[in-house]
Each structure stands twice: as structure tokens, then as C-alpha cells.
Motif scaffolding. Sequence first.
Motif, PDB file in Angstrom:
ATOM      1  N   PRO A  74     -12.716  19.563  96.866  1.00 30.45           N
ATOM      2  CA  PRO A  74     -12.561  19.176  95.605  1.00 30.45           C
ATOM      3  C   PRO A  74     -13.304  20.168  94.662  1.00 30.45           C
ATOM      4  O   PRO A  74     -14.400  20.510  94.818  1.00 30.45           O
ATOM      5  CB  PRO A  74     -12.743  17.666  95.270  1.00 30.45           C
ATOM      6  N   GLU A  75     -12.857  20.427  93.470  1.00 35.78           N
ATOM      7  CA  GLU A  75     -13.227  21.240  92.273  1.00 35.78           C
ATOM      8  C   GLU A  75     -14.474  20.154  91.616  1.00 35.78           C
ATOM      9  O   GLU A  75     -13.818  19.104  91.343  1.00 35.78           O
ATOM     10  CB  GLU A  75     -12.666  21.832  91.550  1.00 35.78           C
ATOM     11  N   LEU A  76     -15.615  20.650  91.262  1.00 35.21           N
ATOM     12  CA  LEU A  76     -16.252  19.491  90.546  1.00 35.21           C
ATOM     13  C   LEU A  76     -16.916  20.431  89.339  1.00 35.21           C
ATOM     14  O   LEU A  76     -16.835  21.656  89.401  1.00 35.21           O
ATOM     15  CB  LEU A  76     -17.729  19.071  91.157  1.00 35.21           C
ATOM     16  N   THR A  77     -17.038  19.824  88.189  1.00 32.85           N
ATOM     17  CA  THR A  77     -17.767  20.589  86.929  1.00 32.85           C
ATOM     18  C   THR A  77     -19.195  20.298  86.790  1.00 32.85           C
ATOM     19  O   THR A  77     -19.342  18.952  86.765  1.00 32.85           O
ATOM     20  CB  THR A  77     -16.883  20.246  85.832  1.00 32.85           C
ATOM     21  N   ILE A  78     -19.995  21.099  86.622  1.00 33.01           N
ATOM     22  CA  ILE A  78     -21.415  20.732  86.138  1.00 33.01           C
ATOM     23  C   ILE A  78     -21.837  21.616  85.138  1.00 33.01           C
ATOM     24  O   ILE A  78     -21.173  22.666  84.731  1.00 33.01           O
ATOM     25  CB  ILE A  78     -22.298  21.042  87.602  1.00 33.01           C
TER      26      ILE A  78
END
Length: 92
Positions: free
Chosen positions: A2-6
Motif C-alpha cells: 500500500p502507498e502511504l504518505t508521510i
Amino acid sequence: MPELTITLSNAAHQTLLELAETSGETMQAVLDKAIENYRRHVFLIHANRAFAALRQNQESWEEELTERAVWDQTIGDGLSESWHNWQEEKFG
């Protein structure tokens, strides 16, 4: 995966970009390696603290040294005498 945003600071983002460019790796690969290196760093800090605490307890430390001596007999094959001298100087 899954893509995550930080959220990164501008300085961290710039450093990440520069590292990726100079290494030829993706930013994700550089970040993954950085996180793994930090995980290892934290592990060693905790291990060092645990050994420091162990050394404070004379009875437990003597047990540790006795156990090491037993293990040293099993792994010493082929090691030079200088290795054994170094261990003795370092760990007593």
C-alpha cells in the motif's frame, strides 16, 4: 504494497533527493535503507544498555563470563592466539 504518505521537512526531502541522485537508487530504496540502519542503531543502543546493567550485577556478570568461556571452547578452532588475548583483555 500500500502507498502511504508521510510528511518530511524540506531539509530531509532535499537530502533524500540528493542521496537518491548520487546513489542511483530510488528515494524509496534510500528511505528503506535509512530506516533499517536506524532500526539496527536503536537495537545496539538497547543491547549496550542491557549489557551495562548486567555488568552492574556481579553475580550475573560472573555467570555471563562463565558461559562465554564455555562457548569460546566451541568456536575457537582455527583462531589465532592474538584473538584469544584480545578477548581476554576486552572482556576480562
